[in-house]
Design a protein around this motif. Structure first.
Motif, PDB file in Angstrom:
ATOM      1  N   ILE A 225     -16.524 -16.334  16.084  1.00 61.12           N
ATOM      2  CA  ILE A 225     -16.432 -14.895  15.835  1.00 61.12           C
ATOM      3  C   ILE A 225     -15.860 -14.184  17.061  1.00 61.12           C
ATOM      4  CG2 ILE A 225     -17.742 -12.784  15.341  1.00 61.12           C
ATOM      5  CD1 ILE A 225     -19.744 -14.512  13.830  1.00 61.12           C
ATOM      6  N   GLN A 226     -14.947 -13.264  16.806  1.00 61.12           N
ATOM      7  CA  GLN A 226     -14.311 -12.486  17.867  1.00 61.12           C
ATOM      8  C   GLN A 226     -14.778 -11.034  17.792  1.00 61.12           C
ATOM      9  OE1 GLN A 226     -10.099 -12.060  17.294  1.00 61.12           O
ATOM     10  NE2 GLN A 226      -9.790 -10.774  19.105  1.00 61.12           N
ATOM     11  N   GLN A 227     -15.127 -10.462  18.937  1.00 65.35           N
ATOM     12  CA  GLN A 227     -15.454  -9.041  19.048  1.00 65.35           C
ATOM     13  C   GLN A 227     -14.489  -8.401  20.041  1.00 65.35           C
ATOM     14  OE1 GLN A 227     -19.605 -10.076  20.024  1.00 65.35           O
ATOM     15  NE2 GLN A 227     -20.232  -8.381  18.699  1.00 65.35           N
ATOM     16  N   LYS A 228     -13.550  -7.589  19.523  1.00 63.80           N
ATOM     17  CA  LYS A 228     -12.614  -6.906  20.410  1.00 63.80           C
ATOM     18  C   LYS A 228     -13.341  -5.778  21.140  1.00 63.80           C
ATOM     19  CE  LYS A 228      -8.334  -7.808  17.844  1.00 63.80           C
ATOM     20  NZ  LYS A 228      -7.132  -7.203  17.216  1.00 63.80           N
ATOM     21  N   LEU A 229     -13.216  -5.763  22.451  1.00 61.86           N
ATOM     22  CA  LEU A 229     -13.953  -4.807  23.268  1.00 61.86           C
ATOM     23  C   LEU A 229     -13.137  -3.544  23.506  1.00 61.86           C
ATOM     24  CD1 LEU A 229     -15.503  -7.262  25.888  1.00 61.86           C
ATOM     25  CD2 LEU A 229     -16.408  -6.537  23.671  1.00 61.86           C
ATOM     26  N   ASN A 230     -13.806  -2.422  23.364  1.00 63.28           N
ATOM     27  CA  ASN A 230     -13.186  -1.111  23.552  1.00 63.28           C
ATOM     28  C   ASN A 230     -13.285  -0.736  25.029  1.00 63.28           C
ATOM     29  OD1 ASN A 230     -12.120   1.438  23.221  1.00 63.28           O
ATOM     30  ND2 ASN A 230     -14.001   2.307  22.357  1.00 63.28           N
ATOM     31  N   LEU A 231     -12.307  -1.201  25.803  1.00 61.08           N
ATOM     32  CA  LEU A 231     -12.315  -0.984  27.248  1.00 61.08           C
ATOM     33  C   LEU A 231     -11.021  -0.299  27.677  1.00 61.08           C
ATOM     34  CD1 LEU A 231     -13.506  -4.549  28.319  1.00 61.08           C
ATOM     35  CD2 LEU A 231     -14.943  -2.508  28.099  1.00 61.08           C
TER      36      LEU A 231
ATOM     37  N   ALA B  73     -23.969  -1.988  21.150  1.00 59.63           N
ATOM     38  CA  ALA B  73     -23.860  -1.396  22.484  1.00 59.63           C
ATOM     39  C   ALA B  73     -22.855  -0.239  22.495  1.00 59.63           C
ATOM     40  CB  ALA B  73     -23.446  -2.459  23.491  1.00 59.63           C
ATOM     41  N   THR B  74     -23.090   0.726  23.386  1.00 54.73           N
ATOM     42  CA  THR B  74     -22.183   1.867  23.526  1.00 54.73           C
ATOM     43  C   THR B  74     -21.810   2.068  24.991  1.00 54.73           C
ATOM     44  OG1 THR B  74     -24.036   3.432  23.751  1.00 54.73           O
ATOM     45  CG2 THR B  74     -23.151   3.059  21.530  1.00 54.73           C
ATOM     46  N   TYR B  75     -20.653   2.662  25.180  1.00 54.24           N
ATOM     47  CA  TYR B  75     -20.234   3.064  26.526  1.00 54.24           C
ATOM     48  C   TYR B  75     -19.875   4.542  26.472  1.00 54.24           C
ATOM     49  CZ  TYR B  75     -17.517   3.531  30.806  1.00 54.24           C
ATOM     50  OH  TYR B  75     -17.046   3.956  32.028  1.00 54.24           O
ATOM     51  N   ASN B  76     -20.636   5.328  27.206  1.00 54.27           N
ATOM     52  CA  ASN B  76     -20.485   6.794  27.170  1.00 54.27           C
ATOM     53  C   ASN B  76     -20.545   7.313  25.740  1.00 54.27           C
ATOM     54  OD1 ASN B  76     -20.263   6.891  29.958  1.00 54.27           O
ATOM     55  ND2 ASN B  76     -18.012   6.870  29.936  1.00 54.27           N
ATOM     56  N   GLY B  77     -21.422   6.732  24.950  1.00 58.78           N
ATOM     57  CA  GLY B  77     -21.648   7.194  23.583  1.00 58.78           C
ATOM     58  C   GLY B  77     -20.738   6.586  22.533  1.00 58.78           C
ATOM     59  N   ASN B  78     -19.745   5.807  22.943  1.00 61.40           N
ATOM     60  CA  ASN B  78     -18.813   5.178  22.006  1.00 61.40           C
ATOM     61  C   ASN B  78     -19.104   3.678  21.877  1.00 61.40           C
ATOM     62  OD1 ASN B  78     -17.223   7.603  21.631  1.00 61.40           O
ATOM     63  ND2 ASN B  78     -16.398   7.246  23.689  1.00 61.40           N
ATOM     64  N   PRO B  79     -18.910   3.129  20.677  1.00 61.20           N
ATOM     65  CA  PRO B  79     -19.159   1.695  20.477  1.00 61.20           C
ATOM     66  C   PRO B  79     -18.298   0.851  21.424  1.00 61.20           C
ATOM     67  CG  PRO B  79     -18.901   2.801  18.375  1.00 61.20           C
ATOM     68  CD  PRO B  79     -18.510   3.795  19.431  1.00 61.20           C
ATOM     69  N   ILE B  80     -18.903  -0.171  22.003  1.00 61.31           N
ATOM     70  CA  ILE B  80     -18.170  -1.046  22.922  1.00 61.31           C
ATOM     71  C   ILE B  80     -17.317  -2.050  22.152  1.00 61.31           C
ATOM     72  CG2 ILE B  80     -19.921  -2.842  23.142  1.00 61.31           C
ATOM     73  CD1 ILE B  80     -17.846  -1.363  26.009  1.00 61.31           C
ATOM     74  N   VAL B  81     -17.693  -2.324  20.889  1.00 62.81           N
ATOM     75  CA  VAL B  81     -16.921  -3.243  20.041  1.00 62.81           C
ATOM     76  C   VAL B  81     -16.100  -2.421  19.059  1.00 62.81           C
ATOM     77  CG1 VAL B  81     -17.038  -5.052  18.286  1.00 62.81           C
ATOM     78  CG2 VAL B  81     -18.588  -5.126  20.250  1.00 62.81           C
ATOM     79  N   GLU B  82     -14.792  -2.560  19.134  1.00 61.83           N
ATOM     80  CA  GLU B  82     -13.922  -1.781  18.240  1.00 61.83           C
ATOM     81  C   GLU B  82     -13.552  -2.543  16.976  1.00 61.83           C
ATOM     82  OE1 GLU B  82      -9.517  -2.744  20.137  1.00 61.83           O
ATOM     83  OE2 GLU B  82     -10.570  -0.932  20.770  1.00 61.83           O
ATOM     84  N   ASP B  83     -13.690  -3.866  16.997  1.00 60.35           N
ATOM     85  CA  ASP B  83     -13.374  -4.658  15.801  1.00 60.35           C
ATOM     86  C   ASP B  83     -14.071  -6.010  15.901  1.00 60.35           C
ATOM     87  OD1 ASP B  83     -12.328  -5.313  13.387  1.00 60.35           O
ATOM     88  OD2 ASP B  83     -10.288  -5.714  14.114  1.00 60.35           O
ATOM     89  N   LYS B  84     -14.499  -6.509  14.773  1.00 57.95           N
ATOM     90  CA  LYS B  84     -15.183  -7.810  14.723  1.00 57.95           C
ATOM     91  C   LYS B  84     -14.472  -8.678  13.689  1.00 57.95           C
ATOM     92  CE  LYS B  84     -19.853  -9.793  14.536  1.00 57.95           C
ATOM     93  NZ  LYS B  84     -21.301  -9.489  14.371  1.00 57.95           N
ATOM     94  N   ILE B  85     -14.009  -9.840  14.129  1.00 60.83           N
ATOM     95  CA  ILE B  85     -13.189 -10.710  13.283  1.00 60.83           C
ATOM     96  C   ILE B  85     -13.781 -12.114  13.262  1.00 60.83           C
ATOM     97  CG2 ILE B  85     -10.884 -11.702  12.968  1.00 60.83           C
ATOM     98  CD1 ILE B  85      -9.833  -9.315  14.654  1.00 60.83           C
TER      99      ILE B  85
END
Length: 387
Positions: A107-113, A221-233
């Motif tokens: 499983i891949q979790q694209k990180l919102n960084l 998880a969130t970073y500054n109120g936004n989800p840290i994971v933007e997509d899960k594949i």
């Protein structure tokens, strides 16, 4: 959490092969989670970090928790907790193909960084994989392939990163029991050597020692109120295998048989003078050897989770020697003292078996029961040994 250097995973021949100064705006960073496998070494899953920058032709997977079987004194270092683990890097395709061969979901979790954060993480890993930095002291619960990425993200994102998911409220041992449910003998062995620290409740950070739990915590998880994971594949989904039905010999079946058989021999000894000395000596030798292992892991290794092991009360290391000193005629006075002290200790374990600070495996109960019975049985018989 991997038996060898990720079987099938390509180790790059040189550090410069994938080192880049900076990632581009198109770069993506993903947490990769490989589901648990059938083998003990893969039974808890695996975590990796995938960095992909198509504009630079870059695609590399970073893995902690890998080691080299060719290390001199490999097994002794492993047992003593002194084996060096390392950060390795390779191709995603090799990791996925290896998982497919073992029928393990990937499983891949694209990180919102931000680009700055991605570059900071990437540069840290590039520096960490250098020959002089890549090795580290592995700890199954507190410093493994999952916790390393948890710590890295916390260091880079700081207080802005919030783990929103609540902890399950289970102890480390209870987590191990879940993952080893279909491996009863491995579960029994691991339960014997892990001490009281394993029965501490894992908080939300500590339960991330398991790749599955790390993935679930990243989901929320969130970073500054936004989800840290933007997509899960789901990169690869393994087919679920039907549970194999059939009779399985469990450790507790064996220990209950030994307990009842030992009591039977004792009764026969009383009625027909059938000797049970050989049986008692065998149990003492086996329990003593287990005790020697517990003592070694407690006092002579660097493992944090093997200290304060209450199993040493029944698996007494000196039982190996006492097996050939006790059970003789004429009985000596110190024999009586030992039977009394050993028997009382076993009765105390029985009385508090389910309330001890350390959870003991169910297969230990009949062993302790027999030792308690036999200690007082021998205490009574020693009065007649000199007659």
């Amino acid at each position: 959490m991997i038996k060898r250097l990720l079987l099938g995973l390509l180790l790059f021949a040189s550090f410069e092969a994938f080192a880049q100064n900076k990632l581009s705006e198109n770069a993506e960073m993903s947490l990769i989670t490989v589901a648990p496998g059938d083998e003990l070494y893969s039974g808890f899953g695996h975590s990796a970090l995938w960095v992909e920058d198509k504009s630079k032709g870059l695609s590399v997977v970073f893995n902690y928790g890998t080691f080299d079987f060719e290390t001199p004194g490999f097994y002794m270092k492993f047992v003593r907790g002194k084996l060096d683990y390392m950060l390795s890097a390779g191709s995603l395709s090799y990791l996925v193909n290896s998982a497919k061969a073992e029928k393990r979901t990937v499983i891949q979790q694209k990180l919102n960084l931000s680009l700055t954060q991605k570059n900071e993480i990437y540069n840290f890993l590039l520096n960490n994989i250098k020959p002089e930095n890549r090795f580290y002291q592995y700890d199954f619960f507190f410093d493994n392939c999952s916790t390393r990425f948890r710590d890295l993200l916390e260091d880079v994102l700081g207080n802005g990163l919030v783990w929103e998911r609540d902890a399950e409220g289970l102890t480390f041992r209870e987590y191990l029991d879940i993952y080893l449910a279909n491996k009863p003998w491995q579960d029994f062995g691991i339960d014997l050597v892990l001490g009281q620290p394993t029965d501490e409740i894992a908080d939300k950070r500590n339960e991330m020692f398991l790749p599955d739990l790390l993935m679930l915590h990243f989901d929320e998880a969130t970073y500054n109120g936004n989800p840290i994971v933007e997509d899960k594949i789901i990169i690869y989904e393994a087919e679920e295998e039907e549970a194999k039905l059939g009779f399985q010999i469990l450790p507790e079946y064996i220990t209950w048989f030994l307990c009842l058989f030992g009591i039977f021999l004792s009764v026969r000894h009383h009625k027909s003078n059938l000797s049970d000395v050989w049986f008692n000596r065998l149990l003492f030798v086996i329990s003593g050897l287990v005790g020697c292992l517990i003592f070694f892991l407690w006092f002579l290794s660097d493992h944090v989770a093997t200290v304060n092991n209450w199993n040493i009360i029944w698996a007494f290391p000196l039982n190996v020697i006492l097996a050939f000193i006790l059970f003789k005629k004429p009985a000596k006075k110190w024999h009586t003292v030992f039977y009394a002290i050993f028997g009382i200790a076993q009765f105390m374990i029985l009385g508090f078996f389910y309330t001890l600070p350390q959870a003991m495996h169910a297969a230990v109960l009949p062993i302790v029961l027999y030792f308690a019975f036999k200690s007082f049985n021998l205490l009574y018989r020693t009065k007649k040994m000199n007659v």
